[in-house]
Design a protein around this motif. Structure first.
Motif, PDB file in Angstrom:
ATOM      1  N   THR A 107      -9.911   6.781  -7.100  1.00 31.86           N
ATOM      2  CA  THR A 107     -10.282   5.226  -7.382  1.00 31.86           C
ATOM      3  C   THR A 107      -9.001   4.610  -7.049  1.00 31.86           C
ATOM      4  O   THR A 107      -7.684   5.218  -7.410  1.00 31.86           O
ATOM      5  CB  THR A 107     -10.842   4.979  -8.394  1.00 31.86           C
ATOM      6  OG1 THR A 107     -10.219   5.239  -9.513  1.00 31.86           O
ATOM      7  CG2 THR A 107     -12.352   5.834  -8.559  1.00 31.86           C
ATOM      8  N   THR A 108      -8.858   3.287  -6.984  1.00 32.51           N
ATOM      9  CA  THR A 108      -7.702   2.496  -6.819  1.00 32.51           C
ATOM     10  C   THR A 108      -7.831   1.494  -7.941  1.00 32.51           C
ATOM     11  O   THR A 108      -8.712   0.735  -8.161  1.00 32.51           O
ATOM     12  CB  THR A 108      -7.466   1.623  -5.607  1.00 32.51           C
ATOM     13  OG1 THR A 108      -7.668   2.579  -4.486  1.00 32.51           O
ATOM     14  CG2 THR A 108      -6.398   0.817  -5.376  1.00 32.51           C
TER      15      THR A 108
ATOM     16  N   GLN B 262      -5.997  -1.646 -10.173  1.00 29.56           N
ATOM     17  CA  GLN B 262      -4.883  -2.753 -10.062  1.00 29.56           C
ATOM     18  C   GLN B 262      -4.310  -3.101 -11.393  1.00 29.56           C
ATOM     19  O   GLN B 262      -4.800  -3.103 -12.207  1.00 29.56           O
ATOM     20  CB  GLN B 262      -5.702  -4.109  -9.619  1.00 29.56           C
ATOM     21  CG  GLN B 262      -4.731  -5.211  -9.280  1.00 29.56           C
ATOM     22  CD  GLN B 262      -5.560  -6.376  -8.726  1.00 29.56           C
ATOM     23  OE1 GLN B 262      -6.597  -6.330  -8.380  1.00 29.56           O
ATOM     24  NE2 GLN B 262      -4.743  -7.362  -8.094  1.00 29.56           N
TER      25      GLN B 262
ATOM     26  N   PHE C 270      -0.628  -1.596  -7.334  1.00 25.44           N
ATOM     27  CA  PHE C 270      -1.777  -0.910  -7.406  1.00 25.44           C
ATOM     28  C   PHE C 270      -1.237   0.517  -7.934  1.00 25.44           C
ATOM     29  O   PHE C 270      -0.255   0.864  -7.622  1.00 25.44           O
ATOM     30  CB  PHE C 270      -2.705  -0.881  -6.418  1.00 25.44           C
ATOM     31  CG  PHE C 270      -3.338  -1.843  -5.861  1.00 25.44           C
ATOM     32  CD1 PHE C 270      -4.509  -2.233  -6.425  1.00 25.44           C
ATOM     33  CD2 PHE C 270      -2.610  -2.724  -4.774  1.00 25.44           C
ATOM     34  CE1 PHE C 270      -4.992  -3.581  -6.011  1.00 25.44           C
ATOM     35  CE2 PHE C 270      -3.053  -3.978  -4.680  1.00 25.44           C
ATOM     36  CZ  PHE C 270      -4.221  -4.392  -5.018  1.00 25.44           C
TER      37      PHE C 270
ATOM     38  N   ARG D  53      -9.607  -4.353  -2.595  1.00 26.33           N
ATOM     39  CA  ARG D  53      -8.805  -3.121  -2.563  1.00 26.33           C
ATOM     40  C   ARG D  53      -9.289  -2.293  -3.766  1.00 26.33           C
ATOM     41  O   ARG D  53      -9.147  -0.914  -3.463  1.00 26.33           O
ATOM     42  CB  ARG D  53      -7.249  -3.329  -2.920  1.00 26.33           C
ATOM     43  CG  ARG D  53      -6.565  -4.247  -1.779  1.00 26.33           C
ATOM     44  CD  ARG D  53      -6.175  -3.583  -0.811  1.00 26.33           C
ATOM     45  NE  ARG D  53      -5.008  -2.833  -0.871  1.00 26.33           N
ATOM     46  CZ  ARG D  53      -3.811  -3.174  -1.123  1.00 26.33           C
ATOM     47  NH1 ARG D  53      -3.413  -4.351  -0.630  1.00 26.33           N
ATOM     48  NH2 ARG D  53      -2.687  -2.171  -1.351  1.00 26.33           N
ATOM     49  N   THR D  54      -9.618  -2.558  -4.918  1.00 28.04           N
ATOM     50  CA  THR D  54      -9.964  -1.890  -5.876  1.00 28.04           C
ATOM     51  C   THR D  54     -11.545  -1.194  -5.604  1.00 28.04           C
ATOM     52  O   THR D  54     -11.736  -0.215  -6.332  1.00 28.04           O
ATOM     53  CB  THR D  54     -10.384  -2.572  -7.064  1.00 28.04           C
ATOM     54  OG1 THR D  54     -11.138  -3.825  -6.946  1.00 28.04           O
ATOM     55  CG2 THR D  54      -8.946  -2.961  -7.780  1.00 28.04           C
TER      56      THR D  54
ATOM     57  N   ALA E 106      -3.141   5.064  -8.229  1.00 23.67           N
ATOM     58  CA  ALA E 106      -4.240   5.916  -8.272  1.00 23.67           C
ATOM     59  C   ALA E 106      -4.823   5.947  -9.615  1.00 23.67           C
ATOM     60  O   ALA E 106      -4.261   6.372 -10.616  1.00 23.67           O
ATOM     61  CB  ALA E 106      -3.822   7.201  -7.893  1.00 23.67           C
TER      62      ALA E 106
ATOM     63  N   SER F 284       0.779  -1.306  -0.040  1.00 21.44           N
ATOM     64  CA  SER F 284       0.046   0.002  -0.059  1.00 21.44           C
ATOM     65  C   SER F 284       0.895   1.290  -0.166  1.00 21.44           C
ATOM     66  O   SER F 284       0.312   2.276  -0.312  1.00 21.44           O
ATOM     67  CB  SER F 284      -1.008  -0.131   1.357  1.00 21.44           C
ATOM     68  OG  SER F 284      -0.223   0.235   2.521  1.00 21.44           O
TER      69      SER F 284
ATOM     70  N   THR G 120      -7.750   5.341  -3.000  1.00 20.93           N
ATOM     71  CA  THR G 120      -6.324   5.624  -2.676  1.00 20.93           C
ATOM     72  C   THR G 120      -5.972   6.958  -2.212  1.00 20.93           C
ATOM     73  O   THR G 120      -6.885   7.984  -2.780  1.00 20.93           O
ATOM     74  CB  THR G 120      -5.689   5.608  -4.125  1.00 20.93           C
ATOM     75  OG1 THR G 120      -5.160   4.237  -4.417  1.00 20.93           O
ATOM     76  CG2 THR G 120      -4.131   6.136  -4.088  1.00 20.93           C
TER      77      THR G 120
ATOM     78  N   TYR H 177      -2.233   3.432  -1.189  1.00 19.07           N
ATOM     79  CA  TYR H 177      -3.039   2.784  -2.053  1.00 19.07           C
ATOM     80  C   TYR H 177      -4.250   1.904  -1.238  1.00 19.07           C
ATOM     81  O   TYR H 177      -3.702   0.944  -0.594  1.00 19.07           O
ATOM     82  CB  TYR H 177      -2.405   2.001  -3.270  1.00 19.07           C
ATOM     83  CG  TYR H 177      -1.233   3.069  -3.919  1.00 19.07           C
ATOM     84  CD1 TYR H 177      -1.741   3.718  -4.849  1.00 19.07           C
ATOM     85  CD2 TYR H 177       0.095   3.309  -3.236  1.00 19.07           C
ATOM     86  CE1 TYR H 177      -0.899   4.450  -5.857  1.00 19.07           C
ATOM     87  CE2 TYR H 177       0.820   4.265  -4.131  1.00 19.07           C
ATOM     88  CZ  TYR H 177       0.238   4.792  -5.066  1.00 19.07           C
ATOM     89  OH  TYR H 177       1.396   5.759  -5.881  1.00 19.07           O
ATOM     90  N   GLY H 178      -5.391   2.015  -1.727  1.00 14.34           N
ATOM     91  CA  GLY H 178      -6.355   1.142  -1.438  1.00 14.34           C
ATOM     92  C   GLY H 178      -6.474   0.861   0.066  1.00 14.34           C
ATOM     93  O   GLY H 178      -6.580  -0.355   0.520  1.00 14.34           O
TER      94      GLY H 178
END
Length: 933
Positions: A429-430, A432, A439, A407-408, A441, A330, A412, A346-347
């Motif tokens: 948003t996150t 992948q 990941f 995570r998505t 942004a 992350s 972020t 991230y995420g």
């Protein structure tokens, strides 16, 4: 004022013996000039309430045999002082601590606030929260006079260290015949343009019967303040996986959040008093003040859980060779990609909390008192008091909305903490990339509620903590000649019993099946309001306020499938009994006076609670007992008629608060905190000396210069750290990351300082200075206190004796190095204008045992500028305007690792960069009418 054109005479001879309110007491026609001169009278005219009520207060101070400062009721009314803390905060050596911009606690001469005790008509009152005297729940309308005693005498409880604030309630015998006075006003707060309302009414009458005078007084007051608060908070930590060079002085934001408040605060008071005076030698009074403080709070709390994926980071001791925009974690605490003050994670998880509180505190104190004189030399006074204080901490409802594990579906977050006055976040948003852990942004997101955040729990808390206190006190006095002076010997006995009980019940739903059974929705938008943000802080995102009616509906639905269950782990019952005896003498001589004596107290504590220790089942009872003696001596020298030198020695002991003496811990899920009890903690002993020079300038003015020193032993301080254990986890709630705090004793220490005050008006000097008459209305008041404190915080050792935290020197908690007030006023021709500025410098909030949470915590400098205007339209009737918090500076609390780092041999300098709490409240404006007939 009995009548705004009528001259009121307050005789110094009476002021010296009876706590009368300047400008509001002993209302009578002015006597002949020669009689007034013989009795050193002070003339108080209603058309000059500032200058003349202050002059009367100074006369009380001058005639006192110990060090006091006084606020008269006219002084309380002339400024935007809604509560006792605000009214007292303008006196020399008095500093206030604020909550939501409202003065709450009082600190005398920079000392910790728990060294200050609160009393009503001389009887100490336990506040709803406990031993920390909370002053914002007491409307200033109750008081005819506020007496701040900085010199402790044997007739005061031993827990009084830095001083006592005594609220002298109004009495009908203070006035002649029927009297009515009141206030009615309204205004607006800057943030959200919300309303502010206030009103008070006092009725009194004196009845001359065949058996004596009977005075009856009834009063009531109401104050309402609706407000919006700007806020951000950040929790800092050392990260075990961050081992890159420089990690020892690197602290990361574990989480950052905004707490966005919609508040309605109210103060009510109802007071009744009956005084019976059959003759000049006997008075019996019954007093029943009842005060209520309510805080209805709707709090939208958006928490960005930055360390949610901390475990993905692998410890590495090598220096960074370059960064990457596509990390395999992350990126939290990755020193090769981010810095503690700027970067991207991230995420991460959004932990959203919507909280509706119905907070209520009340104090109901009832006293029956008698004062009697027998012949010319003997006196006896007694009092019986029952006080019930209630602290209602109930939460109507709290919903938690959490990001899913995918995570998505999480945001972020780009963060920027380089400005300690603002925590900036930007949401994306996150996306992948190739591989399950890579990941980046994605698209910027403005509306935070567009992210998926299903309901994870609904909770309601019923928590009402009563404290019941009984006091019985009797004092016998005898006037005699001793050592060539007139002496009054006083001997007294006092018994106090105080019992504080904590009881909690909780209703908790945290499964999908429970939500379905109750008919509770699990998505946020239907639960919210489409209302724009009412604050002014740049959030970096938009959000929707939750709907309080929807919260109440959730509670009603939840109760159809489940009842409240006791939170027995948080229950406790703490009882304190104090048996005290004292003897003292007050001797008056041609050169001044001596007041001295000793007080002896036996304190017995008993605490009960249910065990929360693994392996221990059932109730735990802990007992302790101490006996202490508190000597004191005060010398007052009349250097000249208008100059005094005061030298004093005092002693006292501050005891831990009742909840700190319980033999268990209390868990607060709403605040993510755990507080632990310590029934073995010892009282904090203090011994002090002070010397003050006072010049009562003639014909008008005041100058004071003083110095003080206190030695402290077994210093009480709050140890703070992350709990770091899963021992208290339950109902699916992980409490290992909660903030843990507990009371303990430190080493010895000291506090010393200097105090100065000045007060002048031009009126008596205009002719000599050749100034026009209208300039006589200008006046100034100013005071300042300097403190220097140092105590020893002992080393922290583990079970094997290994030092976890070295011994170090720290300031006393709650002590500001400098406290000062500056005021300028103009008062003439029925017009009163005043501008008042208050400032206190940084003070310590708590001390850490280690660097896990970035060290010790401090409150930054606090200041406030207020303006008030009054104009008398006709006899007994005036209009007023008040403007408060004109500077609108924020309140800021921060972590500072420098002291711990230096004690560990790592050079560091305090910079205040690690802000942990920041709030701003906006300006407030009110206006209205006041009348007295």
């Amino acid at each position: 004022m009995k009548n705004s054109r009528q001259t009121l005479v307050i005789r110094a001879a009476l002021l010296a013996s009876v706590a009368f309110a300047p400008g509001l007491v002993l209302a009578q026609e002015a006597p002949p000039a020669d009689e007034a001169a013989e009795e050193d009278a002070i003339v108080v005219t209603g058309s000059r309430p500032i200058a003349e009520s202050e002059a009367a207060a100074l006369q009380i101070q001058k005639n006192s045999d110990s060090l006091v400062t006084v606020v008269a009721s006219d002084s309380v009314g002339r400024l935007p002082d809604q509560n006792i803390a605000q009214a007292t905060g303008r006196l020399p050596g008095v500093a206030v601590e604020r909550d939501q911009g409202q003065a709450r606690y009082i600190s005398l001469r920079g000392a910790p606030n728990y060294w200050t005790t609160l009393s009503f008509d001389g009887i100490n009152v336990v506040s709803p929260e406990g031993r920390d005297a909370r002053f914002d729940s007491i409307p200033s309308a109750l008081a005819s006079q506020i007496v701040v005693s900085k010199a402790v005498t044997p007739d005061m409880p031993g827990e009084t260290i830095s001083g006592n604030v005594n609220i002298v309630t109004r009495s009908a015998l203070d006035y002649d015949g029927f009297r009515i006075s009141g206030k009615l006003g309204a205004g607006q707060t800057e943030y959200g343009k919300r309303g502010e309302y206030e009103g008070s009414l006092t009725l009194s009458n004196v009845f001359d019967t065949n058996v004596g005078e009977i005075g009856v007084l009834l009063s009531g007051s109401y104050y309402e303040r609706n407000m919006i608060t700007d806020n951000f908070e950040t929790d800092w930590e050392q990260v075990a996986q961050d081992r890159r060079p420089g990690f020892a002085t690197r602290f990361w934001a574990r989480e950052t959040e905004n707490k966005l408040y919609r508040l309605t605060r109210k103060n009510y008071s109802i007071s009744g008093r009956v005084d019976f005076r059959p003759d000049p030698d006997n008075t019996i009074s019954v007093r029943s003040p009842y005060t209520i403080f309510t805080d209805d709070e709707a709090r939208d709390n958006y928490i960005f859980d930055m360390d949610d994926r901390q475990g993905d980071l692998v410890a590495n001791t090598a220096a960074c060779t370059g960064g990457t925009t596509t990390p395999t974690t992350s990126a939290y605490a990755d020193a090769c990609i981010n810095s503690p003050f700027a970067g991207t994670v991230y995420g991460i998880d959004i932990n959203q909390r919507s909280t509706l509180r119905a907070f209520r505190q009340s104090v109901f104190t009832n006293s029956l008192e008698g004062k009697h004189r027998f012949g010319d030399t003997w006196g006896f006074k007694w009092v019986a008091n029952y006080t019930k204080s209630v602290d209602d901490r109930s939460v109507v409802g709290e919903t938690r909305w959490d990001s899913p594990s995918t995570r998505t579906l999480r945001p972020t977050v780009a963060y920027d903490f380089t400005n300690p006055q603002l925590a900036r976040v930007q949401l994306f948003t996150t996306n992948q990339l190739s591989g399950p852990t890579r990941f980046q942004a994605g698209t910027p997101v403005t509306a935070i509620d567009n992210f998926t955040k299903p309901l994870s729990s609904f909770r309601s808390l019923d928590a009402v903590d009563p404290t019941k206190a009984y006091t019985f006190k009797g004092e016998l006095s005898h006037d005699t000649a001793l050592f060539g002076g007139e002496t009054t010997i006083r001997a007294g006995l006092q018994y106090d019993q105080r019992t504080k009980i904590n009881r909690e019940r909780e209703l908790l739903l945290n499964t999908a099946a429970q939500f379905t059974a109750a008919g509770i929705g699990t998505t946020y938008l239907p639960f919210s309001l489409d209302t724009p943000f009412k604050g002014k802080i740049p959030l970096g995102y938009t959000f929707r306020y939750f709907n309080p009616d929807a919260m109440r509906d959730y509670l009603d639905r939840a109760k159809t499938i489940q009842g409240f269950t006791p939170v027995s782990a948080n229950h406790y019952n703490v009882r304190e009994r104090i048996l005290a005896g004292y003897i003292m003498a007050n001797s008056k001589f041609d050169w001044g006076s001596i007041v001295g004596g000793v007080r002896v107290e036996k304190v017995s504590n008993r605490g009960r609670s249910l065990a929360t220790i693994p392996g221990v089942i059932g109730e735990i009872t802990a007992k302790s007992s101490t006996t202490m003696a508190f000597p004191s001596l005060h010398l007052n020298f009349d250097v000249e008629d208008d100059k005094k030198l005061r030298v004093g020695f005092t002693s006292g002991a501050a005891r831990a608060d009742y909840d700190q003496l319980r033999p268990n811990v209390v868990v607060n899920d709403a605040n993510q905190s755990i507080s632990g009890g310590n029934p073995a903690v010892k009282p904090e002993r203090a011994y002090g000396v002070d010397a003050y020079y006072e010049w009562y300038v003639q014909p008008q003015g005041y100058f004071m210069l003083g110095a003080f020193y206190k030695k402290v032993e077994d210093v009480l301080y709050t140890s703070r750290r992350t709990f770091g254990s899963n021992a208290l986890d339950s109902n699916g709630i992980d409490r290992s990351g909660y903030a843990f705090s507990g009371i303990t004793n430190g080493g010895s220490g000291r506090i010393f300082g200097f105090e100065a005050a000045v007060q002048f008006q031009l009126e008596p000097y205009t002719a000599d200075l050749g100034l026009p008459d209208w300039m006589g209305g200008f006046g100034i008041t100013a005071n300042a206190t300097y403190n220097d404190s140092e105590v020893t915080k002992p080393a922290i050792l583990d079970a094997l004796g290994v030092t976890l935290s070295p011994e170090r020197k720290v300031p006393l908690p709650g002590t500001s190095q400098v406290v000062y007030n500056v005021g300028a006023y103009y008062e003439k021709y029925g017009l009163s204008l005043r501008l008042q500025y208050q400032n206190r410098t940084t003070w310590a909030d708590g001390f850490a045992d280690n660097l896990a949470d970035a060290g010790d915590t401090y409150w930054a400098d606090d200041d406030e500028l207020d303006f008030s205007a009054r104009y008398e339209l006709f006899d007994g009737f005036e209009v007023y305007f008040d403007a408060s918090n004109l500077l609108n500076n924020p309140g800021r609390r921060y972590s500072d690792p420098s002291n711990l780092l230096n004690a560990s041999g790592i050079p560091a300098v305090r910079n205040g960069q690690y802000t942990i709490e920041w709030e701003r409240f906006g300006r407030r404006y009110t206006g209205g009418i006041r009348f007295t007939f």
